[in-house]
Design a protein around this motif. Sequence first.
Motif, mmCIF file in Angstrom:
data_model
loop_
_atom_site.group_PDB
_atom_site.id
_atom_site.type_symbol
_atom_site.label_atom_id
_atom_site.label_comp_id
_atom_site.label_asym_id
_atom_site.label_seq_id
_atom_site.Cartn_x
_atom_site.Cartn_y
_atom_site.Cartn_z
ATOM 1 N N ALA A 253 46.585 16.701 2.800
ATOM 2 C CA ALA A 253 46.897 17.071 1.614
ATOM 3 C C ALA A 253 47.868 16.091 0.681
ATOM 4 N N ARG A 254 48.887 15.886 1.873
ATOM 5 C CA ARG A 254 49.997 15.194 1.392
ATOM 6 C C ARG A 254 49.954 13.824 0.641
ATOM 7 N N GLY A 255 48.755 13.116 1.305
ATOM 8 C CA GLY A 255 48.262 11.948 0.844
ATOM 9 C C GLY A 255 47.891 11.950 -0.465
ATOM 10 N N VAL A 256 47.035 13.116 -1.013
ATOM 11 C CA VAL A 256 46.602 13.361 -2.231
ATOM 12 C C VAL A 256 47.728 13.573 -3.251
ATOM 13 N N ILE A 257 48.691 14.516 -2.694
ATOM 14 C CA ILE A 257 49.747 15.052 -3.643
ATOM 15 C C ILE A 257 50.415 13.623 -3.937
ATOM 16 N N ALA A 258 50.542 12.668 -3.113
ATOM 17 C CA ALA A 258 51.310 11.521 -3.664
ATOM 18 C C ALA A 258 50.519 10.764 -4.594
ATOM 19 N N LYS A 259 49.208 10.874 -4.570
ATOM 20 C CA LYS A 259 48.451 10.274 -5.519
ATOM 21 C C LYS A 259 48.379 10.886 -6.959
ATOM 22 N N ILE A 260 48.548 11.963 -6.854
ATOM 23 C CA ILE A 260 48.593 12.782 -8.317
ATOM 24 C C ILE A 260 50.015 12.249 -8.824
ATOM 25 N N ARG A 261 51.001 12.283 -7.891
ATOM 26 C CA ARG A 261 52.292 11.827 -8.610
ATOM 27 C C ARG A 261 51.927 10.610 -9.048
ATOM 28 N N GLU A 262 51.294 9.600 -8.317
ATOM 29 C CA GLU A 262 51.280 8.094 -8.791
ATOM 30 C C GLU A 262 50.713 8.171 -10.134
ATOM 31 N N GLU A 263 49.445 9.015 -10.245
ATOM 32 C CA GLU A 263 48.603 8.909 -11.496
ATOM 33 C C GLU A 263 49.435 9.434 -12.617
ATOM 34 N N LEU A 264 50.212 10.741 -12.338
ATOM 35 C CA LEU A 264 51.060 11.218 -13.508
ATOM 36 C C LEU A 264 52.121 9.891 -13.840
ATOM 37 N N GLU A 265 52.725 9.234 -13.137
ATOM 38 C CA GLU A 265 53.618 8.279 -13.602
ATOM 39 C C GLU A 265 52.847 7.235 -14.403
ATOM 40 N N GLU A 266 51.586 6.873 -14.241
ATOM 41 C CA GLU A 266 50.946 5.834 -15.054
ATOM 42 C C GLU A 266 50.678 6.670 -16.333
ATOM 43 N N VAL A 267 50.416 7.733 -16.350
ATOM 44 C CA VAL A 267 50.409 8.569 -17.673
ATOM 45 C C VAL A 267 51.678 8.281 -18.668
ATOM 46 N N GLU A 268 52.683 8.718 -17.741
ATOM 47 C CA GLU A 268 53.956 8.567 -18.369
ATOM 48 C C GLU A 268 54.305 7.136 -19.051
ATOM 49 N N GLU A 269 53.945 6.096 -18.160
ATOM 50 C CA GLU A 269 54.099 4.765 -18.628
ATOM 51 C C GLU A 269 53.184 4.275 -19.796
ATOM 52 N N ALA A 270 52.130 4.924 -19.901
ATOM 53 C CA ALA A 270 51.173 4.567 -20.917
ATOM 54 C C ALA A 270 51.678 5.359 -22.078
ATOM 55 N N LEU A 271 52.170 6.542 -21.968
ATOM 56 C CA LEU A 271 52.816 7.041 -23.256
ATOM 57 C C LEU A 271 54.223 6.569 -23.757
ATOM 58 N N ALA A 272 54.870 5.881 -22.814
ATOM 59 C CA ALA A 272 56.179 5.270 -23.155
ATOM 60 C C ALA A 272 55.762 3.968 -23.840
ATOM 61 N N GLN A 273 54.675 3.302 -23.703
ATOM 62 C CA GLN A 273 54.277 2.185 -24.398
ATOM 63 C C GLN A 273 53.402 2.656 -25.673
ATOM 64 N N ASN A 274 53.267 4.026 -26.006
ATOM 65 C CA ASN A 274 52.441 4.325 -27.176
ATOM 66 C C ASN A 274 51.103 4.081 -27.205
ATOM 67 N N ASP A 275 50.654 3.809 -25.972
ATOM 68 C CA ASP A 275 49.186 3.567 -25.588
ATOM 69 C C ASP A 275 48.406 4.821 -25.390
ATOM 70 N N THR A 276 47.884 5.496 -26.104
ATOM 71 C CA THR A 276 47.353 6.757 -26.103
ATOM 72 C C THR A 276 45.899 6.451 -25.355
ATOM 73 N N VAL A 277 45.256 5.334 -25.788
ATOM 74 C CA VAL A 277 43.995 5.174 -24.798
ATOM 75 C C VAL A 277 44.160 5.100 -23.676
ATOM 76 N N HIS A 278 44.889 4.157 -23.101
ATOM 77 C CA HIS A 278 45.291 3.841 -21.840
ATOM 78 C C HIS A 278 45.657 5.625 -21.133
ATOM 79 N N ALA A 279 46.679 6.080 -21.760
ATOM 80 C CA ALA A 279 47.254 7.402 -21.230
ATOM 81 C C ALA A 279 46.042 8.246 -21.059
ATOM 82 N N ALA A 280 45.088 8.449 -21.838
ATOM 83 C CA ALA A 280 43.980 9.330 -21.871
ATOM 84 C C ALA A 280 43.125 8.798 -20.834
ATOM 85 N N GLU A 281 42.713 7.782 -20.262
ATOM 86 C CA GLU A 281 42.121 6.929 -19.312
ATOM 87 C C GLU A 281 42.780 7.724 -17.831
#
Length: 296
Positions: free
Chosen positions: A187-215
């Motif tokens: 499960a620890r590996g999955v949790i790390a993946k969740i954190r990684e994906e959340l960071e990518e959401v935040e990066e997309a939002l920081a660039q105002n790219d809502t389409v990429h954020a939704a993906e």
Amino acid sequence: MSESRYGIDDLLGLMAVLRDPVAGCPWDIKQDWDSIVPHTLEEAYEVADAIERRAFDELPGELGDLLFQVIYYSRFGEEEGRFDFHDVVHALTDKMLRRHPHVFPEGTLASRRPPGVSAEQVEAHQAELENISSRWESLKAEERAQRASDGSADSVLDDVPRTLPALSRAAKLSKRAARVGFDWPDARGVIAKIREELEEVEEALAQNDTVHAAEEVGDLLFAVTNLARTLKADPERCLRETNAKFERRFRYVEAALDARGVTTSDVDLGTMEHYWQQAKLHDTPISEPPSGDRRP
């Protein structure tokens, strides 16, 4: 005098009348394979809802509604000369016999093991049960291979219905991939993946790219679904329970405001948050047994 009860032949006859081009029901006559699918999915959800609410008095009716969908498809098949209800029953029985060789050694109903076994047999049977799950999956894999007769490459992801709810399909897809080793070690590996994906959401939002954020949100949901699978939890049920919990608590907020003579439109977020915290204190934990019509 016992009340006369309808049987499956009565139900099949009823459907034949409903679909009769002259004397049938106009709504039933115009239905086809595609138009009934949404109703089938809805009826399946209503069965699940009745079970989760422990509304067993409603369950016969809900299961009947779901069975009626099978009757519909069987009638379509019969009208088109493809198959009928009896073919459906035969196919199901034949498949279950094949998948339960530990109960029906010869693959026939007559070959069932006799009731009453010795202690040694019980111990041996218990050891056999431990292999049933893997054997079941092996048998299903063999069936998938047999169906791949058109020369195309067979995939472990075959037969995962596209019409499943997205969370359920994500869980099934990842479970199939995990069977061949495509999985995190824990499960620890999955949790790390969740954190990684959340960071990518935040990066997309920081660039105002809502389409990429939704993906990326989709990737995040898929990762969370994998965490539920790793914990041997059904993600659909997890979310349904949370939906029910949210609804209970929000209704508490509304009721508390109503007692003050105001509504949600009359107060600010801070006031609603105050009553939300109260709702959490008064809420019934999911782990408690259901009572009456309360969801578990």
